[in-house]
Write a protein that holds these residues in place. Structure first.
Motif, PDB file in Angstrom:
ATOM      1  N   PHE A  95     -18.548   8.115  41.718  1.00  0.00           N
ATOM      2  CA  PHE A  95     -18.599   9.711  41.691  1.00  0.00           C
ATOM      3  C   PHE A  95     -19.042  10.229  40.268  1.00  0.00           C
ATOM      4  O   PHE A  95     -18.553   9.483  39.286  1.00  0.00           O
ATOM      5  N   LEU A  97     -17.713  13.219  38.059  1.00  0.00           N
ATOM      6  CA  LEU A  97     -16.638  14.589  38.026  1.00  0.00           C
ATOM      7  C   LEU A  97     -17.009  15.370  36.898  1.00  0.00           C
ATOM      8  O   LEU A  97     -17.285  14.884  35.657  1.00  0.00           O
ATOM      9  N   THR A  99     -15.208  18.271  35.149  1.00  0.00           N
ATOM     10  CA  THR A  99     -14.066  19.356  35.055  1.00  0.00           C
ATOM     11  C   THR A  99     -13.973  19.751  33.797  1.00  0.00           C
ATOM     12  O   THR A  99     -14.233  19.162  32.834  1.00  0.00           O
TER      13      THR A  99
ATOM     14  N   MET B  79     -22.235  12.068  21.720  1.00  0.00           N
ATOM     15  CA  MET B  79     -22.003  11.582  22.886  1.00  0.00           C
ATOM     16  C   MET B  79     -21.232  12.450  23.800  1.00  0.00           C
ATOM     17  O   MET B  79     -21.390  12.270  25.140  1.00  0.00           O
ATOM     18  N   PRO B  81     -20.878  16.224  23.857  1.00  0.00           N
ATOM     19  CA  PRO B  81     -21.192  17.554  23.253  1.00  0.00           C
ATOM     20  C   PRO B  81     -20.353  18.565  23.739  1.00  0.00           C
ATOM     21  O   PRO B  81     -20.515  19.476  23.159  1.00  0.00           O
ATOM     22  N   THR B  82     -19.743  18.555  24.770  1.00  0.00           N
ATOM     23  CA  THR B  82     -18.974  19.959  25.130  1.00  0.00           C
ATOM     24  C   THR B  82     -17.610  19.872  25.004  1.00  0.00           C
ATOM     25  O   THR B  82     -17.034  20.451  24.091  1.00  0.00           O
ATOM     26  N   LEU B  83     -16.917  18.803  25.651  1.00  0.00           N
ATOM     27  CA  LEU B  83     -15.238  19.038  25.623  1.00  0.00           C
ATOM     28  C   LEU B  83     -15.144  17.959  24.775  1.00  0.00           C
ATOM     29  O   LEU B  83     -15.841  16.747  24.501  1.00  0.00           O
ATOM     30  N   GLN B  92      -9.741  16.216  31.390  1.00  0.00           N
ATOM     31  CA  GLN B  92     -10.812  16.967  31.527  1.00  0.00           C
ATOM     32  C   GLN B  92     -12.041  16.431  31.087  1.00  0.00           C
ATOM     33  O   GLN B  92     -11.924  15.944  29.801  1.00  0.00           O
ATOM     34  N   GLY B  93     -13.176  16.636  31.631  1.00  0.00           N
ATOM     35  CA  GLY B  93     -14.358  16.429  31.188  1.00  0.00           C
ATOM     36  C   GLY B  93     -15.320  15.981  32.255  1.00  0.00           C
ATOM     37  O   GLY B  93     -15.308  16.093  33.131  1.00  0.00           O
ATOM     38  N   SER B  94     -16.661  15.270  31.614  1.00  0.00           N
ATOM     39  CA  SER B  94     -17.536  14.713  32.457  1.00  0.00           C
ATOM     40  C   SER B  94     -17.376  13.290  32.477  1.00  0.00           C
ATOM     41  O   SER B  94     -17.658  12.614  31.685  1.00  0.00           O
ATOM     42  N   PHE B  95     -17.207  12.870  33.758  1.00  0.00           N
ATOM     43  CA  PHE B  95     -17.053  11.367  33.849  1.00  0.00           C
ATOM     44  C   PHE B  95     -17.716  10.753  34.961  1.00  0.00           C
ATOM     45  O   PHE B  95     -17.884  11.526  36.102  1.00  0.00           O
ATOM     46  N   VAL B  96     -18.029   9.537  34.909  1.00  0.00           N
ATOM     47  CA  VAL B  96     -18.354   8.565  35.931  1.00  0.00           C
ATOM     48  C   VAL B  96     -17.111   7.843  36.562  1.00  0.00           C
ATOM     49  O   VAL B  96     -16.672   7.361  35.593  1.00  0.00           O
ATOM     50  N   LEU B  97     -16.860   7.911  37.777  1.00  0.00           N
ATOM     51  CA  LEU B  97     -15.860   7.078  38.265  1.00  0.00           C
ATOM     52  C   LEU B  97     -16.506   5.888  39.156  1.00  0.00           C
ATOM     53  O   LEU B  97     -17.343   6.285  39.821  1.00  0.00           O
ATOM     54  N   THR B 119     -18.919   6.126  32.043  1.00  0.00           N
ATOM     55  CA  THR B 119     -19.352   7.166  31.337  1.00  0.00           C
ATOM     56  C   THR B 119     -20.069   7.098  30.246  1.00  0.00           C
ATOM     57  O   THR B 119     -21.402   7.538  30.348  1.00  0.00           O
ATOM     58  N   LYS B 123     -24.422   7.677  29.956  1.00  0.00           N
ATOM     59  CA  LYS B 123     -25.160   8.454  28.656  1.00  0.00           C
ATOM     60  C   LYS B 123     -25.884   7.785  27.931  1.00  0.00           C
ATOM     61  O   LYS B 123     -26.973   7.996  27.545  1.00  0.00           O
TER      62      LYS B 123
END
Lengths: 304, 304
Positions: A95, A97, A99, B79, B81-83, B92-97, B119, B123
């Protein structure tokens, strides 16, 4: 997800103006539906969809724009090749995510929704490798989540947003509108009316949350009272899920709008099942027995 | 992650044999370190790394193979860029699980590890868009997670695995070996020895978990007792984190090896801080004060 309407066609026309080859994906993605949501009843209209696309492509052929080069309608085994797609919050699988922007607003009501959306979009983007992908502004949080995904994962593509297409009366076009029927459709315009009234406050110079959202809540409350007073055979009751004034990037709720950033004004309502359907009444697909959740939004642009 | 050793160089030589242009990424990725792990003390050896790469490229220039075309050493702001990059399990963040293969074994000991690895690799893959990416077999679970990610997300690339390079005595090469020092380095060979003894059982026709792992556990236990009996000034104590016999795709623990699928035999040990370091003793980088966690594995190939 298919069940095409003019909003989708409008996006495809925009894509054809900006690209030589337009790929249309039609796939009802199971992982963005929660376990108690409407995956099984989500409208699937493959034959109509294909006919609409063929007609659109004929229209495009007669113009100077790009064409619809392919429809990509994969099986779930293609999209989820290893494990079965899970709709459980703690489900197993591969997945993406995003967030916290995927956890608030729609994500608060639908905990697996943006996980499913981001995941299936990442797969679609890798399969098609498009230069540009087109999303409708109606699902504004989806546009924020996907833009964030593209930025954070350095996806080599642009996200383009098409304006929300509306029916007469202002109701935002949605595949789920087919479930409304005439009575609920008439009342469902309350959502766009409420947001437009709030937008007016912004254009009139109001900047505080209270001043802006008061107008929207007032419209919604009046319409609720109006319906309550009608007999069950004539009314269409609804509940407000949320009315939000949020930052356009972080989606954090705002106390005051920063004029250099603007804001996203958005809302969700649930049209409750139709009471006492009348003989010959247009109750919509499914006979008006289900709750229909509707969303809409207006972007308050920066004024400075 | 830099701190290059012969294992890395071996992967790069393999890449140069199979490709015209080799991109080397050097980035100590914060999101794969837990909040109590060794991010701040992870070896960073930029000048030595660059010198090794320059020398390797001279070697490649004299041969018929591809060359090292670029070193990609991004900042964390590039790597993430936002949080800011989060190492919290519920961060919190943009992650691959990638679960459940990322949750067992190393993932059980290090809950954010494979989230961070998947993640950052997603990238890097999107930035470089390579035809092939090279990973060492030493981190076998990482190879399973990354292969699963490539398959599930339809990434248009191949994953290639290079064999584990070993020091004299069999210790798998690792950037963390610099922390061991001579005394612990000698005892740390117990891990590869235990796995090799278990592998022998498989080659001798044993297929049950008990028959195969007994041999590994026996070696580990004997070495532990041997160290316990030595004086603190001479011994190097260790703990066994796990010794595993798992399916090569699902990483589920096996009761019996299916000869058509084979298995992954893997283990992790923790070399405890050095007791009573002696004058002039080679205690390794950091003086032997930290615990050093080591992993290793052997693939039991299908025999049918």
């Amino acid at each position: 997800m298919g069940a095409l309407h003019d909003g989708h066609l409008s996006l495809m026309r925009q894509a054809a103006q900006e690209n030589s080859d337009v790929f249309v994906s039609i796939y009802v993605n199971p992982t963005q539906f929660g376990v108690n949501e409407d995956l099984s009843s989500y409208p699937r209209t493959w034959d109509t969809d294909v006919a609409m696309l063929a007609e659109l492509d004929r229209e495009l052929a007669a113009s100077d724009s790009g064409r619809i080069s392919a429809i990509f309608a994969p099986t779930t085994k293609t999209m989820y090749p290893t494990l079965p797609p899970s709709s459980e919050v703690d489900g197993q699988g591969s997945f993406v995510l995003i967030t916290p922007v995927g956890s608030v607003l729609e994500g608060a009501s639908r905990p697996v929704f943006f996980r499913g959306v981001a995941t299936v979009c990442m797969k679609l983007f890798n399969i098609v490798q498009p230069e540009r992908a087109y999303f409708g502004q109606k699902d504004v949080q989806q546009t924020v989540v996907i833009r964030r995904m593209v930025q954070d994962f350095h996806l080599p593509m642009d996200i383009r947003i098409g304006v929300t297409r509306r029916e007469l009366g202002g109701l935002a076009m949605s595949s789920r509108n087919v479930y409304l029927g005439a009575r609920r459709r008439a009342v469902a315009t309350v959502l766009s009316q409420a947001l437009m009234r709030a937008e007016e406050q912004y254009h009139n110079g109001k900047r505080s949350r209270g001043d802006i959202l008061w107008a929207a809540n007032d419209i919604a409350n009046s319409k609720m009272l109006e319906q309550d007073e009608l007999p069950p055979s004539k009314r269409a009751r609804f509940e407000v899920d949320y009315i939000s004034l949020a930052d356009p990037d972080s989606l954090e709720e705002l106390e005051d709008v920063d004029e250099t950033r603007g804001a996203i004004l958005s809302g969700a309502i649930k049209m409750m099942p139709l009471e006492e359907p009348q003989d010959g009444e247009d109750c919509g697909l499914g006979g008006g027995t289900g709750t229909v959740r509707l969303i809409d939004n207006i972007i308050l642009k920066p004024t400075k």
